[in-house]
Motif scaffolding. Structure first.
Motif, PDB file in Angstrom:
ATOM      1  N   PRO A  10       0.876  -1.181   0.000  1.00 28.07           N
ATOM      2  CA  PRO A  10       0.000   0.000   0.000  1.00 28.07           C
ATOM      3  C   PRO A  10       0.910   1.226   0.000  1.00 28.07           C
ATOM      4  CG  PRO A  10      -0.483  -1.441   1.895  1.00 28.07           C
ATOM      5  CD  PRO A  10       0.776  -1.955   1.258  1.00 28.07           C
ATOM      6  N   ILE A  11       0.423   2.354  -0.514  1.00 35.51           N
ATOM      7  CA  ILE A  11       1.240   3.559  -0.331  1.00 35.51           C
ATOM      8  C   ILE A  11       0.788   4.165   0.992  1.00 35.51           C
ATOM      9  CG2 ILE A  11       1.963   3.961  -2.694  1.00 35.51           C
ATOM     10  CD1 ILE A  11      -0.425   5.865  -3.007  1.00 35.51           C
ATOM     11  N   HIS A  19       6.545   3.342  11.846  1.00 29.87           N
ATOM     12  CA  HIS A  19       7.019   2.430  12.893  1.00 29.87           C
ATOM     13  C   HIS A  19       7.118   1.010  12.339  1.00 29.87           C
ATOM     14  CE1 HIS A  19       2.883   1.140  13.217  1.00 29.87           C
ATOM     15  NE2 HIS A  19       2.491   2.359  13.539  1.00 29.87           N
ATOM     16  N   HIS A  22       4.418  -0.347   9.861  1.00 29.50           N
ATOM     17  CA  HIS A  22       4.529   0.006   8.437  1.00 29.50           C
ATOM     18  C   HIS A  22       5.656  -0.789   7.785  1.00 29.50           C
ATOM     19  CE1 HIS A  22       2.898   3.757  10.333  1.00 29.50           C
ATOM     20  NE2 HIS A  22       1.999   3.550   9.379  1.00 29.50           N
ATOM     21  N   TYR A  24       6.664  -3.639   8.453  1.00 30.52           N
ATOM     22  CA  TYR A  24       6.343  -5.056   8.303  1.00 30.52           C
ATOM     23  C   TYR A  24       5.953  -5.386   6.859  1.00 30.52           C
ATOM     24  CZ  TYR A  24       3.781  -9.413   8.557  1.00 30.52           C
ATOM     25  OH  TYR A  24       3.327 -10.683   8.299  1.00 30.52           O
ATOM     26  N   CYS A  25       4.956  -4.645   6.349  1.00 36.12           N
ATOM     27  CA  CYS A  25       4.444  -4.956   5.005  1.00 36.12           C
ATOM     28  C   CYS A  25       5.537  -4.743   3.952  1.00 36.12           C
ATOM     29  CB  CYS A  25       3.228  -4.076   4.719  1.00 36.12           C
ATOM     30  SG  CYS A  25       2.513  -4.349   3.111  1.00 36.12           S
ATOM     31  N   TRP A 227      -8.906   7.985  -2.459  1.00 38.60           N
ATOM     32  CA  TRP A 227      -8.719   6.557  -2.770  1.00 38.60           C
ATOM     33  C   TRP A 227      -8.580   6.290  -4.269  1.00 38.60           C
ATOM     34  CZ3 TRP A 227      -6.911   2.579  -0.288  1.00 38.60           C
ATOM     35  CH2 TRP A 227      -6.878   2.623   1.113  1.00 38.60           C
ATOM     36  N   ALA A 230      -5.115   7.416  -4.868  1.00 36.62           N
ATOM     37  CA  ALA A 230      -4.091   6.525  -4.293  1.00 36.62           C
ATOM     38  C   ALA A 230      -3.997   5.189  -5.040  1.00 36.62           C
ATOM     39  CB  ALA A 230      -4.401   6.274  -2.830  1.00 36.62           C
ATOM     40  N   ASN A 233      -1.888   4.653  -8.158  1.00 38.60           N
ATOM     41  CA  ASN A 233      -0.415   4.616  -8.093  1.00 38.60           C
ATOM     42  C   ASN A 233       0.131   3.310  -8.660  1.00 38.60           C
ATOM     43  OD1 ASN A 233       1.339   2.875  -6.008  1.00 38.60           O
ATOM     44  ND2 ASN A 233      -0.747   3.007  -5.229  1.00 38.60           N
ATOM     45  N   TYR A 234      -0.672   2.239  -8.533  1.00 41.55           N
ATOM     46  CA  TYR A 234      -0.159   0.940  -8.968  1.00 41.55           C
ATOM     47  C   TYR A 234       0.100   0.899 -10.478  1.00 41.55           C
ATOM     48  CZ  TYR A 234      -1.798  -0.499  -4.321  1.00 41.55           C
ATOM     49  OH  TYR A 234      -2.003  -0.603  -2.972  1.00 41.55           O
ATOM     50  N   ILE A 263      -1.567  -5.966   1.031  1.00 40.62           N
ATOM     51  CA  ILE A 263      -2.212  -4.872   1.795  1.00 40.62           C
ATOM     52  C   ILE A 263      -2.526  -5.341   3.217  1.00 40.62           C
ATOM     53  CG2 ILE A 263      -3.310  -3.817  -0.225  1.00 40.62           C
ATOM     54  CD1 ILE A 263      -5.937  -5.255   0.751  1.00 40.62           C
ATOM     55  N   ILE A 267      -7.728  -2.154   4.566  1.00 37.92           N
ATOM     56  CA  ILE A 267      -8.000  -1.513   3.278  1.00 37.92           C
ATOM     57  C   ILE A 267      -8.415  -2.532   2.194  1.00 37.92           C
ATOM     58  CG2 ILE A 267      -6.579   0.518   3.769  1.00 37.92           C
ATOM     59  CD1 ILE A 267      -4.275  -0.671   2.290  1.00 37.92           C
ATOM     60  N   HIS A 293      -2.413  -9.152   4.499  1.00 39.21           N
ATOM     61  CA  HIS A 293      -1.581  -9.616   5.625  1.00 39.21           C
ATOM     62  C   HIS A 293      -2.205  -9.199   6.951  1.00 39.21           C
ATOM     63  CE1 HIS A 293       0.047  -5.738   6.889  1.00 39.21           C
ATOM     64  NE2 HIS A 293       0.216  -5.433   5.619  1.00 39.21           N
ATOM     65  N   LEU A 295      -1.973  -7.969  11.182  1.00 36.46           N
ATOM     66  CA  LEU A 295      -1.398  -6.816  11.876  1.00 36.46           C
ATOM     67  C   LEU A 295      -0.287  -7.235  12.815  1.00 36.46           C
ATOM     68  CD1 LEU A 295      -4.511  -4.771  12.982  1.00 36.46           C
ATOM     69  CD2 LEU A 295      -2.809  -4.149  11.265  1.00 36.46           C
ATOM     70  N   LEU A 296       0.635  -6.335  12.983  1.00 35.54           N
ATOM     71  CA  LEU A 296       1.680  -6.536  13.976  1.00 35.54           C
ATOM     72  C   LEU A 296       1.110  -5.996  15.291  1.00 35.54           C
ATOM     73  CD1 LEU A 296       4.532  -7.466  14.268  1.00 35.54           C
ATOM     74  CD2 LEU A 296       5.301  -5.191  13.702  1.00 35.54           C
ATOM     75  N   MET A 303      -0.204  -2.226  17.185  1.00 33.43           N
ATOM     76  CA  MET A 303       0.856  -1.251  17.365  1.00 33.43           C
ATOM     77  C   MET A 303       0.423   0.064  16.730  1.00 33.43           C
ATOM     78  SD  MET A 303       4.794  -1.319  15.977  1.00 33.43           S
ATOM     79  CE  MET A 303       5.299  -2.700  16.941  1.00 33.43           C
TER      80      MET A 303
HETATM   81  N1  MSP Z   1      -2.814   5.342   2.258  1.00 38.85           N
HETATM   82  C1  MSP Z   1      -3.623   4.206   2.521  1.00 38.85           C
HETATM   83  C2  MSP Z   1      -3.348   3.099   1.549  1.00 38.85           C
HETATM   84  C3  MSP Z   1      -3.505   3.434   0.106  1.00 38.85           C
HETATM   85  S1  MSP Z   1      -3.058   2.101  -0.916  1.00 38.85           S
HETATM   86  C4  MSP Z   1      -3.526   2.546  -2.441  1.00 38.85           C
HETATM   87  C5  MSP Z   1      -3.367   3.727   3.952  1.00 38.85           C
HETATM   88  N2  MSP Z   1      -2.186   4.074   4.483  1.00 38.85           N
HETATM   89  S2  MSP Z   1      -1.640   3.709   5.964  1.00 38.85           S
HETATM   90  O1  MSP Z   1      -0.485   4.531   6.212  1.00 38.85           O
HETATM   91  O2  MSP Z   1      -2.707   3.762   6.892  1.00 38.85           O
HETATM   92  O3  MSP Z   1      -1.025   2.295   5.818  1.00 38.85           O
HETATM   93  C6  MSP Z   1      -1.706   1.211   5.509  1.00 38.85           C
HETATM   94  C7  MSP Z   1      -0.882  -0.043   5.585  1.00 38.85           C
HETATM   95  O4  MSP Z   1       0.193  -0.007   6.539  1.00 38.85           O
HETATM   96  C8  MSP Z   1      -1.776  -1.149   6.088  1.00 38.85           C
HETATM   97  O5  MSP Z   1      -2.624  -1.597   5.053  1.00 38.85           O
HETATM   98  C9  MSP Z   1      -0.746  -2.144   6.511  1.00 38.85           C
HETATM   99  O6  MSP Z   1      -0.241  -2.793   5.369  1.00 38.85           O
HETATM  100  C10 MSP Z   1       0.378  -1.285   7.106  1.00 38.85           C
HETATM  101  N3  MSP Z   1       0.300  -1.148   8.574  1.00 38.85           N
HETATM  102  C11 MSP Z   1       0.097  -0.041   9.329  1.00 38.85           C
HETATM  103  N4  MSP Z   1       0.142  -0.378  10.666  1.00 38.85           N
HETATM  104  C12 MSP Z   1       0.365  -1.693  10.793  1.00 38.85           C
HETATM  105  C13 MSP Z   1       0.537  -2.615  11.841  1.00 38.85           C
HETATM  106  N5  MSP Z   1       0.459  -2.278  13.117  1.00 38.85           N
HETATM  107  N6  MSP Z   1       0.817  -3.919  11.514  1.00 38.85           N
HETATM  108  C14 MSP Z   1       0.950  -4.335  10.215  1.00 38.85           C
HETATM  109  N7  MSP Z   1       0.777  -3.491   9.219  1.00 38.85           N
HETATM  110  C15 MSP Z   1       0.446  -2.191   9.455  1.00 38.85           C
HETATM  111  O7  MSP Z   1      -4.200   3.029   4.484  1.00 38.85           O
END
Ligand code: MSP
Length: 535
Positions: A10-11, A19, A22, A24-25, A227, A230, A233-234, A263, A267, A293, A295-296, A303
């Motif tokens: 995801p962007i 942290h 983020h 992780y993915c 959205w 966003a 972007n792909y 993702i 989302i 995936h 969540l951590l 988190m």
């Molecule tokens: N900007 C949108 C996504 C647009 S994609 C076209 C968004 N951004 S976000 O900053 O909220 O990040 C989303 C992604 O960050 C999550 O879908 C996930 O992959 C990752 N994570 C954010 N916090 C996380 C955890 N605590 N654990 C695992 N992944 C986490 O939504």
């Protein structure tokens, strides 16, 4: 022609310092991308930032800077973090880049011309944080966002709408014809039951109540809904509708390219309902998979900065090295499920898997080759006993499962298979008793075979682990005396290339940690991070 693979994260919203959640993915996608490159796939890995929207605008106002200055500053912290984690992305897309903004405007104009969007007005409950409208039922009596539980506000504004109904049958076709389109599978049922069956409403795709977005050319004051901006972007990141679209042709249009979006669960709706519809409107092919995936988590839940339970990657990498952090993410959190970070499990993983299992196997093997063969890896002799044959068989099976698991995005299992091979090799040492063989001149052949088998299994394990162990695998190759040109997947899976090479003992790859001390350290950095962000 080589096989092609396109993978995206995801962007992220650049609203605060990133942290471990983020990271992780991005790290998991990096491991997948490196795994494919290792096996000869031509691979494109895209990540980036989602820089528009009301939330960013408000955060920038609060910080007393323009939104562009605000996102520029945070973009640096993301890019530095990806360097720290050795992320091998091929491009970094920011939705404020002209290449993206101009193309998103063309996409919107196409949708207007195609009668996929129409102008109307919208009223509903809006969550600024999720950038989403919700219905009366969804926000309940408390009027809170069903996704993040923050208060929502009632809003009415003129807006363009995307005709979801027009593409609904096609969406169901996509689900039916490709059972892996949404994985893990349970996520598909969630989408169908929660959003499609109750009746999918047209999606509002423009906003007039704030200005930090891509302006719509067809109407004053409207910016494109974050959205639609966003998700595009792909394809804009590959050069779609731009002068040089060679990457787009190669990594999107070629039906042979496998396309995977990874993702977080939060989302899924946008990626598995609206994004496929937008692609249909543009007449483009669909991705092969949207992989959701988990969540951590921390002991007290997800988190997140607001809970005060975040871990910053720099605090881990500076103390334990990038390989250990990547390894923990891949192995301790089953890819596709939620997983927990605890100081205890982090330290134990490093000690048990990396120091005692993999590191120790290398150490023991190099010492024995030095002691028994003057440091030269012996040629495989024809004289194999059952133990040798079993280890060889296990190595062949490991290669097979590694490939199958990786192709199915079962990252945790793929590297679990490699670690099982490493355990099998440690056990093989116990069972073969090379120290006993060394005492008997007539067993020299068996001793040679044993050392050769160990060296080849180590070469194989270090190669298969390289997508995770981005620095330590090379140190293992150095100790095994493997020249740079031989460090390939093909050479490692052949299991017969090392005879005559000179080993050279080095530092232990993963020194054993003092568990109590490190658990204390980790507890401390969770409550007060040490390393400050670069910006
Ligand atoms: N900007 C949108 C996504 C647009 S994609 C076209 C968004 N951004 S976000 O900053 O909220 O990040 C989303 C992604 O960050 C999550 O879908 C996930 O992959 C990752 N994570 C954010 N916090 C996380 C955890 N605590 N654990 C695992 N992944 C986490 O939504």
């Amino acid at each position: 022609m080589s096989k092609k693979f396109y993978i995206t994260t995801p962007i992220y919203y650049p609203s605060a310092r990133p942290h471990l959640g983020h990271a992780y993915c991005t790290t998991m996608c990096d491991i997948i991308a490196r795994g494919k490159r290792l096996r000869g796939y031509e691979t494109f890995y895209l990540t980036g930032l989602d820089e528009h929207g009301e939330k960013i605008q408000k955060n920038a106002e609060a910080a007393g800077v323009t939104p562009q200055e605000f996102v520029d500053r945070i973009a640096v912290t993301f890019q530095n973090l990806w360097k720290t984690l050795d992320i091998s992305n091929d491009d970094f897309i920011r939705t404020t880049q002209p290449r993206h903004e101009k193309t998103v405007q063309k996409i919107f104009s196409h949708m207007v011309k195609n009668d996929d969007v129409y102008l109307s007005s919208y009223s509903g409950w809006y969550c600024v944080h999720e950038e989403s409208y919700w219905t009366e039922t969804q926000v309940g009596e408390e009027h809170v966002c069903p996704e993040c539980c923050r208060p929502v506000e009632k809003k009415e504004e003129p807006a363009y709408f995307f005709r979801c109904g027009k593409y609904l049958d096609r969406l169901l076709d996509i689900y039916n014809s490709n059972p892996k389109f949404i994985t893990p599978e349970g996520r598909k049922a969630e989408m169908v039951n929660n959003f499609i069956k109750p009746g999918l409403m047209d999606l509002s795709v423009s906003r007039t109540t704030f200005s930090w977005g891509v302006p719509i050319l067809e109407a004053d004051k409207h910016v494109i809904y974050v959205w639609l901006d966003a998700l595009s972007n792909y394809i804009t990141g590959l050069g779609f509708w731009q002068e040089d679209d060679s990457n787009f042709q190669k990594f999107w249009m070629d039906p042979e390219t496998e396309i995977v979006h990874v993702i977080g669960a939060d989302i899924t709706r946008f990626h598995t309902i609206y994004w496929p519809m937008f692609l249909e409107s543009l007449g483009l092919r669909q991705p092969n998979r949207v992989f959701v995936h988990g969540l951590l988590m921390m002991k007290d839940g997800k988190m997140s900065k607001s809970r005060g339970n975040v871990i910053y990657v720099e605090d881990l990498v500076n103390r334990y090295g990038v390989d250990a952090v990547r390894y923990f993410m891949a192995r301790n959190i089953i890819f596709g499920l939620d997983g927990e970070f605890t100081p205890e499990s982090f330290v134990e993983t490093i000690n048990v898997d990396l120091a005692n299992n993999f590191g120790n196997l290398l150490n023991r093997t190099i010492s024995m080759i030095e002691k028994y063969f003057g440091g030269e890896i012996p040629q495989i002799s024809g004289n194999l006993n059952d133990l040798d044959k079993n280890l060889h068989e296990t190595a062949l099976k490991t290669i097979q499962s590694y490939e199958v698991y990786n192709d199915d995005l079962k990252v945790t299992e793929a590297y679990g298979a490699v670690m099982n091979l490493v355990s099998a090799a440690n056990k093989y040492i116990q069972d073969s008793e090379p120290w006993t063989l060394a005492k008997d001149e007539t067993k020299k052949d068996l001793l040679a075979s044993c050392m050769s088998h160990l060296a080849h299994v180590l070469f194989l394990a270090a190669t298969l682990l390289k997508p995770i162990l981005v620095t330590k695998s090379d140190l293992a190759f150095d100790q095994l005396g493997i020249p740079k040109e031989l460090r390939t997947y093909e050479a490692a899976v052949a299991l017969n290339k090392l005879g005559g090479l000179k080993v050279a003992k080095g530092e232990p790859l993963f020194p054993r940690l003092n568990a109590n001390e490190e658990i204390e350290y980790l507890k401390e950095v969770i409550s007060s991070p040490k390393e400050k962000a670069a910006a």
